[in-house]
Design a protein around this motif. Structure first.
Motif, PDB file in Angstrom:
ATOM      1  N   GLN A   6     -19.308 -17.378  -0.422  1.00  0.00           N
ATOM      2  CA  GLN A   6     -19.525 -18.670  -1.079  1.00  0.00           C
ATOM      3  C   GLN A   6     -19.015 -18.654  -2.516  1.00  0.00           C
ATOM      4  O   GLN A   6     -18.319 -19.572  -2.954  1.00  0.00           O
ATOM      5  CB  GLN A   6     -21.024 -19.015  -1.071  1.00  0.00           C
ATOM      6  N   MET A   7     -19.365 -17.612  -3.271  1.00  0.00           N
ATOM      7  CA  MET A   7     -19.034 -17.572  -4.699  1.00  0.00           C
ATOM      8  C   MET A   7     -17.548 -17.378  -4.962  1.00  0.00           C
ATOM      9  O   MET A   7     -16.994 -17.956  -5.895  1.00  0.00           O
ATOM     10  CB  MET A   7     -19.836 -16.453  -5.379  1.00  0.00           C
ATOM     11  N   ILE A   8     -16.873 -16.560  -4.151  1.00  0.00           N
ATOM     12  CA  ILE A   8     -15.473 -16.234  -4.428  1.00  0.00           C
ATOM     13  C   ILE A   8     -14.491 -17.166  -3.736  1.00  0.00           C
ATOM     14  O   ILE A   8     -13.480 -17.582  -4.319  1.00  0.00           O
ATOM     15  CB  ILE A   8     -15.185 -14.769  -4.032  1.00  0.00           C
ATOM     16  N   PHE A   9     -14.775 -17.550  -2.505  1.00  0.00           N
ATOM     17  CA  PHE A   9     -13.789 -18.286  -1.723  1.00  0.00           C
ATOM     18  C   PHE A   9     -14.087 -19.771  -1.541  1.00  0.00           C
ATOM     19  O   PHE A   9     -13.183 -20.548  -1.264  1.00  0.00           O
ATOM     20  CB  PHE A   9     -13.638 -17.632  -0.341  1.00  0.00           C
ATOM     21  N   GLN A  10     -15.326 -20.194  -1.698  1.00  0.00           N
ATOM     22  CA  GLN A  10     -15.666 -21.587  -1.412  1.00  0.00           C
ATOM     23  C   GLN A  10     -16.154 -22.371  -2.621  1.00  0.00           C
ATOM     24  O   GLN A  10     -16.191 -23.588  -2.587  1.00  0.00           O
ATOM     25  CB  GLN A  10     -16.726 -21.635  -0.297  1.00  0.00           C
ATOM     26  N   SER A  11     -16.532 -21.688  -3.679  1.00  0.00           N
ATOM     27  CA  SER A  11     -17.021 -22.380  -4.870  1.00  0.00           C
ATOM     28  C   SER A  11     -15.852 -22.975  -5.655  1.00  0.00           C
ATOM     29  O   SER A  11     -14.796 -22.346  -5.800  1.00  0.00           O
ATOM     30  CB  SER A  11     -17.809 -21.418  -5.758  1.00  0.00           C
ATOM     31  N   SER A  12     -16.033 -24.179  -6.178  1.00  0.00           N
ATOM     32  CA  SER A  12     -14.991 -24.810  -6.995  1.00  0.00           C
ATOM     33  C   SER A  12     -14.961 -24.206  -8.400  1.00  0.00           C
ATOM     34  O   SER A  12     -13.972 -24.307  -9.110  1.00  0.00           O
ATOM     35  CB  SER A  12     -15.250 -26.324  -7.099  1.00  0.00           C
ATOM     36  N   ASP A  13     -16.082 -23.568  -8.786  1.00  0.00           N
ATOM     37  CA  ASP A  13     -16.179 -22.948 -10.110  1.00  0.00           C
ATOM     38  C   ASP A  13     -16.064 -21.432  -9.962  1.00  0.00           C
ATOM     39  O   ASP A  13     -17.031 -20.693 -10.096  1.00  0.00           O
ATOM     40  CB  ASP A  13     -17.519 -23.335 -10.752  1.00  0.00           C
ATOM     41  N   ARG A  14     -14.863 -20.973  -9.677  1.00  0.00           N
ATOM     42  CA  ARG A  14     -14.648 -19.552  -9.431  1.00  0.00           C
ATOM     43  C   ARG A  14     -14.635 -18.761 -10.742  1.00  0.00           C
ATOM     44  O   ARG A  14     -14.246 -19.286 -11.782  1.00  0.00           O
ATOM     45  CB  ARG A  14     -13.339 -19.332  -8.675  1.00  0.00           C
TER      46      ARG A  14
END
Length: 412
Positions: free
Chosen positions: A156-164
């Motif tokens: 979620q945090m690395i590949f799907q979040s818009s705020d990487r």
């Protein structure tokens, strides 16, 4: 004449290609989540350069035969894109044993075949496991960890979040082979990692002369373990044990000495003879026993005792149960608490009045760790000692190997 004109641009092209292959590094760190509290970076190109130079300098390695598993696929053909910086991280509020990294894949199907050829077992949902290594394939990336518990969170945090979270290697590493960085809010504490001929150093200072003298004194004592820690260092290590230990128990100093010993252990079993009379049978086996003394100096020994009782670390027999090495005895003194092994108590070694942990290797240690793989046993048997030292804001850790014909990078 035309040939001469071609030589100059050809040399320039080769020089540029050599620079990008050997020296240029992409310092963008794309695979470190925002909630990482520890980051380990490895400069892969520097590591490869050190390996090649060591290989060239040791001709005896050139003729070394390499056994190839015909059924296995090599790492070179695994489908992994080799990064300039290997990014390993630990997530906040997870177990200390949980570490993760993310790799880019040139060919996910080829990587999947590589995992199967190396005896990784499919657990479903593109997750594979071998021993304590877990891997999840996510599109053109692989998440690797010592646990699978945080895979979805990392995804979620690395590949799907818009705020990487994108950071630069320059924040953490400077000219060393690697680094380990501790992150607390905006504060980053960096430690360099250097691989030498027969040792690995992790430090945040170049002034290591004082630590070398402490190592020399600790070696003279010839104990398996010798340690002294003040309140601040106890707090750091208490994070793996009990976060409030140093404050709640009011402990301001620890001194510990330990030795390994091989002893005969008696096993008593009962059976019956031909007349159904109960008979006692004794068998003997050799076991490795830890003999130790731990001195905890406290501002208020009675309060320390009460805190340990509240945590249920002291049983009815006055044994300290928070450590696995039993049996032992815990007693109060005017200066604090003393924990001693009861089978063979040993005296405490003289104090050096420094902050350090010294662990010497021993053949008895290796024989007691039966669950290790052959390669892990080989590496452990090659070690001489491990040392941690702290003075003010300076920290130094040395993993010292035995002298060998080859440097560590060619041995391990």
């Amino acid at each position: 004449m035309n040939k001469k004109k071609l030589i100059v641009p050809l040399v320039i092209v080769l020089a540029v290609a050599l620079y990008f292959v050997c020296f240029y590094k992409d310092k963008t760190l794309k695979f470190v989540p925002k909630n990482a509290d520890v980051i380990v970076l490895i400069d892969v190109k520097k590591l490869m350069g050190q390996y090649i130079s060591s290989f060239i300098a040791h001709p005896s390695k050139w003729s070394g035969s390499r056994t190839k598993d015909k059924k296995g696929i090599s790492l070179k053909d695994s489908g992994i894109r080799i990064p300039d910086f290997l990014q390993i991280f630990h997530l906040k509020d997870t177990r200390f044993s949980e570490w993760y990294t993310v790799v880019e894949l040139k060919d996910p199907q080829q990587f999947s075949a590589y995992l199967k050829s190396n005896q990784f077992i499919s657990k479903g949902s593109d997750v594979f496991q071998k021993d304590q290594i877990f891997i999840k394939i996510v599109g053109e990336h692989g998440i690797v960890g010592t646990s699978a518990l945080a895979f979805e969170n990392i995804n979620q945090m690395i590949f799907q979040s818009s705020d990487r979270n994108t950071r630069s290697a320059d924040e953490f590493i400077h000219s060393s082979l690697g680094s380990i960085s501790f992150i607390s809010g905006e504060k980053i504490q960096n430690f360099s990692i250097d691989l030498k001929a027969d040792e690995i150093e992790i430090k945040n200072t170049e002034e290591t002369g004082n630590f070398s003298s402490v190592v020399a004194e600790a070696k003279k004592k010839k104990h398996f373990l010798d340690a002294e820690l003040d309140a601040e260092n106890i707090k750091k290590y208490a994070l793996f044990f009990d976060k409030k230990l140093a404050d709640s128990a009011q402990i301001y100093s620890l001194k510990s000495t330990a030795d390994l010993e091989q002893v005969n252990d008696t096993i008593i079993t009962y059976g019956y003879d031909d007349n159904f009379n109960e008979i006692e049978k004794k068998t003997y086996q050799k076991i490795i026993q830890l003999n130790y003394v731990i001195e905890l100096q406290s501002k208020a020994p009675e309060k320390s005792w009460q805190y340990f009782q509240h945590k249920k670390w002291i049983n009815a027999q006055n044994q300290f149960t928070a450590i696995p090495f039993q049996p032992n005895l815990i007693e109060k003194s005017n200066e604090g608490l003393i924990i001693t092994s009861t089978k063979k108590p040993i005296p405490s070694s003289p104090k050096l009045k420094e902050n350090y942990i010294f662990i010497a290797n021993s053949p008895l240690l290796l024989s007691s760790l039966s669950t290790l793989t052959a390669s892990e046993k080989r590496i452990l048997s090659d070690l001489e000692y491990v040392f941690y030292g702290n003075k003010a804001e300076s920290y130094w850790m040395k993993i010292k190997a035995k002298k060998g014909e080859l440097p560590l990078i060619l041995r391990w």
